[in-house]
Design a protein around this motif. Structure first.
Motif, PDB file in Angstrom:
ATOM      1  N   MET A   1      99.514  14.591 -97.362  1.00 50.05           N
ATOM      2  CA  MET A   1     100.691  15.329 -97.783  1.00 50.05           C
ATOM      3  C   MET A   1     101.706  14.367 -98.406  1.00 50.05           C
ATOM      4  N   LYS A   2     102.632  14.926 -99.171  1.00 48.86           N
ATOM      5  CA  LYS A   2     103.643  14.123 -99.836  1.00 48.86           C
ATOM      6  C   LYS A   2     105.022  14.684 -99.506  1.00 48.86           C
ATOM      7  N   PHE A   3     105.965  13.799 -99.207  1.00 43.88           N
ATOM      8  CA  PHE A   3     107.335  14.202 -98.912  1.00 43.88           C
ATOM      9  C   PHE A   3     108.287  13.172 -99.504  1.00 43.88           C
ATOM     10  N   GLU A   4     109.114  13.615-100.421  1.00 43.68           N
ATOM     11  CA  GLU A   4     110.096  12.736-101.066  1.00 43.68           C
ATOM     12  C   GLU A   4     109.443  11.445-101.573  1.00 43.68           C
ATOM     13  N   ASP A   5     108.374  11.624-102.324  1.00 37.84           N
ATOM     14  CA  ASP A   5     107.651  10.527-102.982  1.00 37.84           C
ATOM     15  C   ASP A   5     106.904   9.607-102.024  1.00 37.84           C
ATOM     16  N   VAL A   6     106.829   9.966-100.763  1.00 41.49           N
ATOM     17  CA  VAL A   6     106.047   9.183 -99.802  1.00 41.49           C
ATOM     18  C   VAL A   6     104.776   9.969 -99.473  1.00 41.49           C
ATOM     19  N   GLU A   7     103.631   9.314 -99.585  1.00 44.88           N
ATOM     20  CA  GLU A   7     102.364   9.967 -99.271  1.00 44.88           C
ATOM     21  C   GLU A   7     101.916   9.612 -97.853  1.00 44.88           C
ATOM     22  N   PHE A   8     101.479  10.646 -97.132  1.00 45.03           N
ATOM     23  CA  PHE A   8     101.061  10.486 -95.742  1.00 45.03           C
ATOM     24  C   PHE A   8      99.622  10.951 -95.561  1.00 45.03           C
ATOM     25  N   ASP A   9      98.905  10.294 -94.654  1.00 44.66           N
ATOM     26  CA  ASP A   9      97.643  10.805 -94.138  1.00 44.66           C
ATOM     27  C   ASP A   9      97.949  11.632 -92.886  1.00 44.66           C
ATOM     28  N   ILE A  10      97.264  12.751 -92.730  1.00 46.22           N
ATOM     29  CA  ILE A  10      97.469  13.626 -91.576  1.00 46.22           C
ATOM     30  C   ILE A  10      96.390  13.316 -90.542  1.00 46.22           C
TER      31      ILE A  10
END
Length: 214
Positions: A1-10
């Motif tokens: 997922m992406k939030f405010e230009d930061v990409e995360f692994d779930i």
């Protein structure tokens, strides 16, 4: 997922961008289909890799800051849920080892002093979960903080070598000091962490790495 230009692994959670009181925030909940929970095997099924973690980050020492708010799920899969929410750090690539500091906001306003003493928790996955540390370290890795459910809590964690210092709600003095972290990873990713029975919300997340000596 992406939030405010930061990409995360779930990782073993359900996560999404949502609105809370008109603000755009990240919502995270433990995914019980991916990682089942058993109240009869509490030590074995909590303090697990249940977070979203930043992609392509190698963090060793530095500062992590975030605002977090937790609610109890209704219905809750765990009667003793405490709104478990926090930060995991130095997460290795396959999520098999990391350090973490988390909060139990329900405990912060409890009438029972024993519960209050367990409001803030450090653990190191996989060997040193809360139950082992509580048994072997006699409260050294837990403490009290004046926090509660359904309210934004600002945290700042300063990490250097084996030491982690936690500041809550912009207080000048630390709320919690871990003088000897137990984790065996020296660097890795950073994760927004929740556990059983918790609706976790995060905003204003940032981190600063301390330059490593060559």
């Amino acid at each position: 997922m992406k939030f405010e230009d930061v990409e995360f692994d779930i990782v073993n959670v359900k996560a999404s961008s949502t609105l809370l009181n008109g603000e755009k925030v990240i919502k995270v909940e433990r995914d019980l289909d991916k990682l089942p929970f058993d109240a009869n095997r509490l030590g074995a099924t909590v303090d697990e890799p249940t977070f979203i973690k930043i992609k392509n980050v190698d963090f060793a020492d530095g500062v992590i800051e975030v605002k977090m708010l937790s609610k109890i799920q209704h219905p809750s899969p765990f009667e003793a849920a405490r709104g478990f929410i926090g930060i995991a750090y130095r997460i290795n690539e396959d999520n098999s080892a990391f350090d973490a500091i988390y909060l139990r906001p329900t405990n912060g306003r409890a009438d029972n002093q024993f519960m209050r003493n367990h409001t803030v928790q450090y653990y190191a996955y996989p060997e040193y979960k809360f139950d082992r540390l509580r048994k072997e370290a006699n409260g050294e890795y837990e403490t009290y903080a004046d926090i509660g459910l359904n309210e934004w809590i600002s945290i700042r964690i300063e990490i250097k070598d084996k030491k982690a210092v936690l500041y809550i709600n912009n207080q000048k003095s630390p709320s919690f000091i871990v003088n000897e972290m137990k984790g065996n990873t020296k660097s890795g990713s950073i994760g927004l962490w929740v556990d059983i029975g918790t609706e976790g919300y995060f905003k204003d997340f940032k981190f600063t790495k301390t330059p490593q000596k060559k």
